[in-house]
Design a protein around this motif. Structure first.
Motif, PDB file in Angstrom:
ATOM      1  N   SER A  63      43.114  19.119 -78.324  1.00  0.00           N
ATOM      2  CA  SER A  63      42.923  20.163 -79.331  1.00  0.00           C
ATOM      3  C   SER A  63      42.202  21.369 -78.742  1.00  0.00           C
ATOM      4  N   LEU A  64      41.194  21.113 -77.914  1.00  0.00           N
ATOM      5  CA  LEU A  64      40.490  22.216 -77.251  1.00  0.00           C
ATOM      6  C   LEU A  64      41.407  22.985 -76.315  1.00  0.00           C
ATOM      7  N   LEU A  78      35.631  22.429 -83.334  1.00  0.00           N
ATOM      8  CA  LEU A  78      35.832  21.749 -82.057  1.00  0.00           C
ATOM      9  C   LEU A  78      34.654  21.984 -81.106  1.00  0.00           C
ATOM     10  N   SER A 103      37.921  11.259 -77.930  1.00  0.00           N
ATOM     11  CA  SER A 103      37.802  12.357 -76.967  1.00  0.00           C
ATOM     12  C   SER A 103      39.136  12.843 -76.394  1.00  0.00           C
ATOM     13  N   ILE A 128      38.728  26.229 -86.873  1.00  0.00           N
ATOM     14  CA  ILE A 128      39.047  25.066 -86.038  1.00  0.00           C
ATOM     15  C   ILE A 128      38.329  25.162 -84.694  1.00  0.00           C
ATOM     16  N   THR A 129      38.272  26.355 -84.120  1.00  0.00           N
ATOM     17  CA  THR A 129      37.581  26.554 -82.853  1.00  0.00           C
ATOM     18  C   THR A 129      36.093  26.246 -82.992  1.00  0.00           C
ATOM     19  N   ILE A 138      31.735  19.847 -82.268  1.00  0.00           N
ATOM     20  CA  ILE A 138      31.930  18.446 -81.880  1.00  0.00           C
ATOM     21  C   ILE A 138      31.598  18.258 -80.407  1.00  0.00           C
ATOM     22  N   CYS A 139      32.091  19.140 -79.569  1.00  0.00           N
ATOM     23  CA  CYS A 139      31.839  19.013 -78.126  1.00  0.00           C
ATOM     24  C   CYS A 139      30.363  19.208 -77.786  1.00  0.00           C
ATOM     25  N   TYR A 167      41.972  13.223 -77.939  1.00  0.00           N
ATOM     26  CA  TYR A 167      42.542  14.115 -78.951  1.00  0.00           C
ATOM     27  C   TYR A 167      41.723  15.396 -79.089  1.00  0.00           C
ATOM     28  N   VAL A 168      40.417  15.268 -78.987  1.00  0.00           N
ATOM     29  CA  VAL A 168      39.560  16.453 -79.022  1.00  0.00           C
ATOM     30  C   VAL A 168      39.850  17.334 -77.811  1.00  0.00           C
ATOM     31  N   SER A 169      40.041  16.727 -76.650  1.00  0.00           N
ATOM     32  CA  SER A 169      40.354  17.489 -75.438  1.00  0.00           C
ATOM     33  C   SER A 169      41.684  18.225 -75.563  1.00  0.00           C
ATOM     34  N   GLY A 207      33.459  12.923 -81.212  1.00  0.00           N
ATOM     35  CA  GLY A 207      33.720  13.328 -79.834  1.00  0.00           C
ATOM     36  C   GLY A 207      33.775  12.161 -78.872  1.00  0.00           C
TER      37      GLY A 207
END
Length: 91
Positions: free
Chosen positions: A79-80, A21, A73, A17-18, A24-25, A75-77, A69
């Motif tokens: 998650s990060l 992510l 974004s 997952i890391t 994607i970023c 949700y991605v943030s 991304g």
């Protein structure tokens, strides 16, 4: 060795997952500076003129990751942030 083998990021779920992510970023960051970096121009003689770009192979995967991304974004943030807390405090 205490019996624990090292695992690849592919087989360890939190590491996978890391990696996803971060991919994607990275793609989103690169696309922000060079918008056409993942696009390939269509040749002049192409009968399908409605499309302006073709995306195939690695470029397509990077374009899709950048699009994820850009579109989701927040949700991605989140998650990060959750993964960074997990890595810092629980690993």
């Amino acid at each position: 060795v205490n019996g624990e083998g090292t695992m690849s990021a592919i087989f360890d779920f939190s590491s996978l997952i890391t990696v996803i992510l971060l991919f994607i970023c990275t793609c989103t960051y690169v696309r922000a500076f060079r918008t056409s970096v993942f696009d390939e121009p269509v040749p002049q003689g192409d009968p399908d003129t409605s499309r302006t770009v073709r995306r195939r192979g690695v470029r397509a995967i990077c374009w899709k990751a950048a699009r994820i991304g850009e579109r989701i974004s927040p949700y991605v943030s989140l998650s990060l942030f959750a993964m960074s807390c997990h890595v810092l405090f629980f690993k």
